[in-house]
Design a protein around this motif. Structure first.
Motif, PDB file in Angstrom:
ATOM      1  N   HIS A 142      27.821  27.401  -7.812  1.00 50.19           N
ATOM      2  CA  HIS A 142      28.485  28.662  -7.481  1.00 50.19           C
ATOM      3  C   HIS A 142      27.918  29.223  -6.182  1.00 50.19           C
ATOM      4  CE1 HIS A 142      29.577  28.373 -11.713  1.00 50.19           C
ATOM      5  NE2 HIS A 142      30.569  29.188 -11.415  1.00 50.19           N
ATOM      6  N   ASP A 143      28.796  29.887  -5.444  1.00 49.10           N
ATOM      7  CA  ASP A 143      28.421  30.496  -4.172  1.00 49.10           C
ATOM      8  C   ASP A 143      29.039  31.892  -4.112  1.00 49.10           C
ATOM      9  OD1 ASP A 143      27.363  30.650  -1.575  1.00 49.10           O
ATOM     10  OD2 ASP A 143      29.218  29.913  -0.686  1.00 49.10           O
ATOM     11  N   LEU A 144      28.469  32.767  -3.290  1.00 43.65           N
ATOM     12  CA  LEU A 144      29.050  34.090  -3.068  1.00 43.65           C
ATOM     13  C   LEU A 144      30.090  33.999  -1.964  1.00 43.65           C
ATOM     14  CD1 LEU A 144      25.818  36.272  -3.126  1.00 43.65           C
ATOM     15  CD2 LEU A 144      27.684  36.349  -4.793  1.00 43.65           C
ATOM     16  N   LYS A 145      31.256  34.634  -2.171  1.00 44.70           N
ATOM     17  CA  LYS A 145      32.291  34.635  -1.135  1.00 44.70           C
ATOM     18  C   LYS A 145      31.852  35.422   0.088  1.00 44.70           C
ATOM     19  CE  LYS A 145      36.544  34.023  -3.704  1.00 44.70           C
ATOM     20  NZ  LYS A 145      37.763  34.643  -4.221  1.00 44.70           N
ATOM     21  N   ILE A 146      31.228  36.541  -0.167  1.00 45.91           N
ATOM     22  CA  ILE A 146      30.852  37.413   0.944  1.00 45.91           C
ATOM     23  C   ILE A 146      29.537  36.948   1.564  1.00 45.91           C
ATOM     24  CG2 ILE A 146      32.038  39.456   0.086  1.00 45.91           C
ATOM     25  CD1 ILE A 146      29.246  40.381  -0.928  1.00 45.91           C
ATOM     26  N   ASN A 147      29.397  37.199   2.835  1.00 43.78           N
ATOM     27  CA  ASN A 147      28.127  36.932   3.504  1.00 43.78           C
ATOM     28  C   ASN A 147      27.267  38.182   3.395  1.00 43.78           C
ATOM     29  OD1 ASN A 147      28.489  34.294   4.353  1.00 43.78           O
ATOM     30  ND2 ASN A 147      29.537  34.914   6.218  1.00 43.78           N
ATOM     31  N   ASN A 148      26.339  38.175   2.485  1.00 40.65           N
ATOM     32  CA  ASN A 148      25.426  39.307   2.373  1.00 40.65           C
ATOM     33  C   ASN A 148      23.994  38.811   2.566  1.00 40.65           C
ATOM     34  OD1 ASN A 148      24.695  38.082  -0.006  1.00 40.65           O
ATOM     35  ND2 ASN A 148      25.513  39.670  -1.343  1.00 40.65           N
ATOM     36  N   ALA A 192      33.881  18.645  -3.798  1.00 46.61           N
ATOM     37  CA  ALA A 192      34.580  19.915  -3.648  1.00 46.61           C
ATOM     38  C   ALA A 192      33.569  21.005  -3.320  1.00 46.61           C
ATOM     39  CB  ALA A 192      35.308  20.247  -4.946  1.00 46.61           C
ATOM     40  N   PRO A 193      34.021  22.054  -2.661  1.00 45.77           N
ATOM     41  CA  PRO A 193      33.095  23.152  -2.372  1.00 45.77           C
ATOM     42  C   PRO A 193      32.686  23.861  -3.664  1.00 45.77           C
ATOM     43  CG  PRO A 193      35.321  23.707  -1.675  1.00 45.77           C
ATOM     44  CD  PRO A 193      35.344  22.291  -2.140  1.00 45.77           C
ATOM     45  N   PRO A 194      31.602  24.625  -3.620  1.00 43.88           N
ATOM     46  CA  PRO A 194      31.182  25.386  -4.805  1.00 43.88           C
ATOM     47  C   PRO A 194      32.264  26.377  -5.226  1.00 43.88           C
ATOM     48  CG  PRO A 194      29.483  25.431  -3.131  1.00 43.88           C
ATOM     49  CD  PRO A 194      30.687  24.818  -2.508  1.00 43.88           C
ATOM     50  N   GLU A 195      32.199  26.769  -6.472  1.00 41.77           N
ATOM     51  CA  GLU A 195      33.095  27.809  -6.951  1.00 41.77           C
ATOM     52  C   GLU A 195      32.583  29.142  -6.409  1.00 41.77           C
ATOM     53  OE1 GLU A 195      33.830  27.670 -11.160  1.00 41.77           O
ATOM     54  OE2 GLU A 195      33.893  25.487 -11.140  1.00 41.77           O
ATOM     55  N   ALA A 196      33.450  29.836  -5.685  1.00 48.40           N
ATOM     56  CA  ALA A 196      33.046  31.086  -5.042  1.00 48.40           C
ATOM     57  C   ALA A 196      33.340  32.284  -5.935  1.00 48.40           C
ATOM     58  CB  ALA A 196      33.758  31.238  -3.714  1.00 48.40           C
ATOM     59  N   VAL A 197      32.397  33.210  -5.976  1.00 49.85           N
ATOM     60  CA  VAL A 197      32.555  34.443  -6.745  1.00 49.85           C
ATOM     61  C   VAL A 197      32.407  35.629  -5.797  1.00 49.85           C
ATOM     62  CG1 VAL A 197      31.747  33.410  -8.899  1.00 49.85           C
ATOM     63  CG2 VAL A 197      30.108  34.509  -7.381  1.00 49.85           C
ATOM     64  N   GLU A 198      32.987  36.752  -6.225  1.00 47.02           N
ATOM     65  CA  GLU A 198      33.014  37.936  -5.361  1.00 47.02           C
ATOM     66  C   GLU A 198      31.688  38.695  -5.325  1.00 47.02           C
ATOM     67  OE1 GLU A 198      35.439  39.013  -3.415  1.00 47.02           O
ATOM     68  OE2 GLU A 198      36.972  37.572  -4.024  1.00 47.02           O
ATOM     69  N   ALA A 209      26.001  25.191 -15.007  1.00 48.39           N
ATOM     70  CA  ALA A 209      26.199  26.007 -13.797  1.00 48.39           C
ATOM     71  C   ALA A 209      24.888  26.423 -13.148  1.00 48.39           C
ATOM     72  CB  ALA A 209      27.011  27.244 -14.135  1.00 48.39           C
ATOM     73  N   ILE A 210      24.950  26.584 -11.826  1.00 50.88           N
ATOM     74  CA  ILE A 210      23.821  27.071 -11.032  1.00 50.88           C
ATOM     75  C   ILE A 210      24.364  28.036  -9.991  1.00 50.88           C
ATOM     76  CG2 ILE A 210      23.915  25.146  -9.389  1.00 50.88           C
ATOM     77  CD1 ILE A 210      20.813  25.277  -9.273  1.00 50.88           C
TER      78      ILE A 210
END
Length: 159
Positions: A71-77, A108-114, A129-130
């Motif tokens: 999993h990855d974050l969609k936003i760049n924070n 495939a790219p990671p699943e992105a979350v908001e 999941a990680i």
């Protein structure tokens, strides 16, 4: 002349208030990131190279054969910046790498979350999941595999 004096006083008061707020408001950037995983994951810790292999798509299964769901974050924070800086990459470099793997059919790219809250929920519900969140967001629904500290926090701890 009086009007000019009042304008100067107002500007000075505003500047003083800005400095005071800057000193009192907590830092708005992450100084520590937690690498979290679903409780079913068969490891209790991961190192930098393992994380890089997982997030670059080179390592796709846990030692028990279960797929790793990244999993990855969609936003760049700040949390995302610190996480990828720890891996020696930028978020844009990782996107480029994932796109290359996607186009070549290698992954495939990671699943992105908001949000980090959504990250915790998805990791907690998804076997294998990680993901990563700021340390302040850790709760007992997930397993913590690593803590990544910013360079500033490491320097403060060394003093």
């Amino acid at each position: 002349m009086t009007r000019l004096r009042w304008t100067g006083r107002i500007l000075a008061a505003g500047l003083g208030l800005g400095i005071l707020l800057a000193l009192l408001v907590p830092r708005a950037f992450a100084d520590s990131v937690a690498v979290i995983a679903n409780k079913s994951v068969p490891v209790d810790a991961v190192d930098k190279m393992q994380l890089l292999d997982i997030y670059s798509g080179d390592l796709r299964n846990w030692s028990n054969g279960r797929p790793i769901v990244v999993h990855d974050l969609k936003i760049n924070n700040e949390t995302k910046e610190l996480f990828y800086r720890h891996l020696g990459k930028t978020p844009s470099r990782m996107k480029s790498l994932w796109l290359k793997k996607l186009l070549s059919g290698e992954g495939a790219p990671p699943e992105a979350v908001e949000t980090e809250h959504e990250m915790i929920e998805r990791v907690a519900k998804t076997p294998g999941a990680i993901g990563f969140i700021s340390v302040d967001s850790i709760n007992d629904t997930v397993k913590t595999l690593a803590i990544i500290e910013s360079d500033e926090k490491k320097k403060t701890a060394e003093r």
